[in-house]
Write a protein that holds these residues in place. Structure first.
Motif, PDB file in Angstrom:
ATOM      1  N   GLY A 294       0.805  -1.209   0.000  1.00  0.00           N
ATOM      2  CA  GLY A 294       0.000   0.000   0.000  1.00  0.00           C
ATOM      3  C   GLY A 294       0.838   1.258   0.000  1.00  0.00           C
ATOM      4  N   LYS A 295       0.153   2.386   0.252  1.00  0.00           N
ATOM      5  CA  LYS A 295       0.801   3.686   0.076  1.00  0.00           C
ATOM      6  C   LYS A 295       0.757   4.564   1.314  1.00  0.00           C
ATOM      7  N   SER A 296       0.346   4.012   2.447  1.00  0.00           N
ATOM      8  CA  SER A 296       0.177   4.843   3.636  1.00  0.00           C
ATOM      9  C   SER A 296       1.389   4.758   4.557  1.00  0.00           C
ATOM     10  N   ASP A 297       1.743   5.904   5.160  1.00  0.00           N
ATOM     11  CA  ASP A 297       2.769   5.914   6.198  1.00  0.00           C
ATOM     12  C   ASP A 297       2.224   5.262   7.467  1.00  0.00           C
ATOM     13  N   LEU A 298       3.112   5.034   8.416  1.00  0.00           N
ATOM     14  CA  LEU A 298       2.713   4.375   9.655  1.00  0.00           C
ATOM     15  C   LEU A 298       2.156   5.338  10.690  1.00  0.00           C
ATOM     16  N   ASN A 299       2.364   6.643  10.498  1.00  0.00           N
ATOM     17  CA  ASN A 299       2.004   7.616  11.529  1.00  0.00           C
ATOM     18  C   ASN A 299       0.663   8.289  11.267  1.00  0.00           C
ATOM     19  N   ASN A 300      -0.302   7.537  10.709  1.00  0.00           N
ATOM     20  CA  ASN A 300      -1.645   8.089  10.522  1.00  0.00           C
ATOM     21  C   ASN A 300      -2.671   6.998  10.784  1.00  0.00           C
ATOM     22  N   ILE A 301      -3.932   7.289  10.486  1.00  0.00           N
ATOM     23  CA  ILE A 301      -5.013   6.372  10.819  1.00  0.00           C
ATOM     24  C   ILE A 301      -4.918   5.059  10.040  1.00  0.00           C
ATOM     25  N   HIS A 302      -4.234   5.055   8.914  1.00  0.00           N
ATOM     26  CA  HIS A 302      -4.096   3.842   8.109  1.00  0.00           C
ATOM     27  C   HIS A 302      -2.866   3.026   8.503  1.00  0.00           C
ATOM     28  N   GLY A 303      -2.174   3.444   9.555  1.00  0.00           N
ATOM     29  CA  GLY A 303      -0.961   2.740   9.968  1.00  0.00           C
ATOM     30  C   GLY A 303      -1.209   1.306  10.386  1.00  0.00           C
ATOM     31  N   ALA A 304      -2.399   1.011  10.950  1.00  0.00           N
ATOM     32  CA  ALA A 304      -2.699  -0.355  11.389  1.00  0.00           C
ATOM     33  C   ALA A 304      -2.680  -1.321  10.209  1.00  0.00           C
ATOM     34  N   ALA A 305      -3.294  -0.910   9.086  1.00  0.00           N
ATOM     35  CA  ALA A 305      -3.297  -1.766   7.901  1.00  0.00           C
ATOM     36  C   ALA A 305      -1.888  -1.956   7.356  1.00  0.00           C
ATOM     37  N   SER A 306      -1.078  -0.907   7.437  1.00  0.00           N
ATOM     38  CA  SER A 306       0.308  -1.019   6.978  1.00  0.00           C
ATOM     39  C   SER A 306       1.103  -1.982   7.847  1.00  0.00           C
ATOM     40  N   LEU A 307       0.861  -1.960   9.157  1.00  0.00           N
ATOM     41  CA  LEU A 307       1.546  -2.890  10.060  1.00  0.00           C
ATOM     42  C   LEU A 307       1.125  -4.330   9.781  1.00  0.00           C
ATOM     43  N   ILE A 308      -0.165  -4.528   9.492  1.00  0.00           N
ATOM     44  CA  ILE A 308      -0.635  -5.860   9.120  1.00  0.00           C
ATOM     45  C   ILE A 308       0.067  -6.322   7.842  1.00  0.00           C
ATOM     46  N   GLY A 309       0.242  -5.397   6.904  1.00  0.00           N
ATOM     47  CA  GLY A 309       0.942  -5.735   5.673  1.00  0.00           C
ATOM     48  C   GLY A 309       2.381  -6.145   5.928  1.00  0.00           C
ATOM     49  N   LEU A 310       3.066  -5.430   6.823  1.00  0.00           N
ATOM     50  CA  LEU A 310       4.451  -5.772   7.137  1.00  0.00           C
ATOM     51  C   LEU A 310       4.558  -7.135   7.813  1.00  0.00           C
ATOM     52  N   GLU A 311       3.642  -7.425   8.729  1.00  0.00           N
ATOM     53  CA  GLU A 311       3.678  -8.728   9.401  1.00  0.00           C
ATOM     54  C   GLU A 311       3.318  -9.847   8.422  1.00  0.00           C
ATOM     55  N   THR A 312       2.375  -9.583   7.522  1.00  0.00           N
ATOM     56  CA  THR A 312       2.050 -10.565   6.485  1.00  0.00           C
ATOM     57  C   THR A 312       3.259 -10.827   5.606  1.00  0.00           C
ATOM     58  N   LEU A 313       3.971  -9.761   5.247  1.00  0.00           N
ATOM     59  CA  LEU A 313       5.194  -9.900   4.463  1.00  0.00           C
ATOM     60  C   LEU A 313       6.208 -10.778   5.183  1.00  0.00           C
ATOM     61  N   ASN A 314       6.385 -10.541   6.480  1.00  0.00           N
ATOM     62  CA  ASN A 314       7.352 -11.305   7.254  1.00  0.00           C
ATOM     63  C   ASN A 314       7.017 -12.797   7.249  1.00  0.00           C
ATOM     64  N   GLN A 315       5.723 -13.124   7.435  1.00  0.00           N
ATOM     65  CA  GLN A 315       5.307 -14.518   7.455  1.00  0.00           C
ATOM     66  C   GLN A 315       5.457 -15.173   6.083  1.00  0.00           C
ATOM     67  N   ILE A 316       5.127 -14.426   5.037  1.00  0.00           N
ATOM     68  CA  ILE A 316       5.212 -14.985   3.686  1.00  0.00           C
ATOM     69  C   ILE A 316       6.658 -15.230   3.287  1.00  0.00           C
ATOM     70  N   ILE A 317       7.540 -14.294   3.608  1.00  0.00           N
ATOM     71  CA  ILE A 317       8.960 -14.489   3.311  1.00  0.00           C
ATOM     72  C   ILE A 317       9.482 -15.713   4.045  1.00  0.00           C
ATOM     73  N   ASP A 318       9.066 -15.857   5.309  1.00  0.00           N
ATOM     74  CA  ASP A 318       9.508 -16.983   6.110  1.00  0.00           C
ATOM     75  C   ASP A 318       9.070 -18.309   5.503  1.00  0.00           C
ATOM     76  N   GLN A 319       7.860 -18.348   4.943  1.00  0.00           N
ATOM     77  CA  GLN A 319       7.328 -19.596   4.393  1.00  0.00           C
ATOM     78  C   GLN A 319       7.800 -19.870   2.972  1.00  0.00           C
ATOM     79  N   SER A 320       8.158 -18.834   2.232  1.00  0.00           N
ATOM     80  CA  SER A 320       8.527 -19.009   0.824  1.00  0.00           C
ATOM     81  C   SER A 320      10.024 -18.919   0.596  1.00  0.00           C
TER      82      SER A 320
END
Length: 249
Positions: free
Chosen positions: A62-88
């Protein structure tokens, strides 16, 4: 007024800490089941097939920084990335990550580096596969379409804050017959995703992605605390309405 807000905030944090500790260190959490979403289960299967067939994955944050109301979705994206990299990590093609903000790009590069270097014993040379595709809405989409159109990719994951322009990405993926999982906190983006993709993640389902692609119990505890706080807020609203109705407030 400020002291009252601070008191409520401290009570809120205390409830989270106490509830989180009880759920994490006890077996109570095993009595609760997390609803299974078919779209996320399809994602897990697609990750496995991409490794088996030597295909790559593309994760867009996505396109949102972490320091606004959309930061939660961005953090979910980062954690999803971490899990996917770990599995792939065993795939012949390492995952490719794109983002529309500088801080997300730096954090994504850090996650790539941490996981890939720790698990790679064949080479000490590290090459980042995380890119800043664009700093504005349309430039982000324009920069994301080329890597998402790679013939060696089989799976596309879009997790974060992405508006209705996500339709351009999903349309390009359909033309390439790629599996797509769109998960955005934007209502317009969710509407377009639902129209373009059968596996669209809607509403708060985005917070269930890490827990369903990972066996880490901390994600399950996080979802249970969210449900607890939701019921707590509902109870407070009902009590306030009752007290106003009887004239106590």
């Amino acid at each position: 007024m400020s002291n009252t807000i601070l008191t409520f905030f401290l009570i809120f944090i205390l409830i989270i800490l106490v509830a989180g500790s009880i759920l994490y260190f006890s077996k109570i959490k095993n009595r609760f089941d997390i609803k299974k979403y078919s779209s996320i289960l399809n994602l897990r299967n697609s990750i496995g097939l991409s490794i088996e067939h030597g295909k790559g994955l593309h994760i867009s944050l996505g396109k949102s920084d972490l320091n606004n109301i959309h930061g939660a979705a961005s953090l979910i994206g980062l954690e999803t990335l971490n899990q996917i990299i770990d599995q792939s990590i065993l795939s012949d093609n390492p995952p490719v990550t794109t983002a529309g903000s500088g801080d997300l790009t730096l954090l994504a590069q850090s996650k790539h580096q941490d996981v890939l270097i720790d698990k790679s014993s064949t080479s000490s040379i590290y090459h980042s596969h995380a890119y800043l595709s664009g700093a504005t809405n349309l430039s982000y989409i324009a920069g994301t379409i080329p890597p998402s159109s790679d013939e060696d990719l089989s799976t596309q994951i879009f997790v974060g804050n992405i508006g209705p322009e996500i339709g351009l990405l999903l349309d390009a993926n359909q033309r390439k017959n790629h599996f797509s999982l769109p998960a955005t906190d934007s209502l317009e983006g969710q509407s377009v995703s639902y129209a373009f993709c059968d596996d669209a993640v809607l509403g708060e389902e985005i917070f269930a992605i890490p827990v369903q692609i990972s066996n880490n119990s901390i994600f399950k505890v996080s979802l249970l605390i969210q449900d607890l706080l939701r019921w707590l807020v509902i109870a407070i609203i009902l009590f306030v309405i009752f007290f106003k109705f009887v004239g106590l407030l």
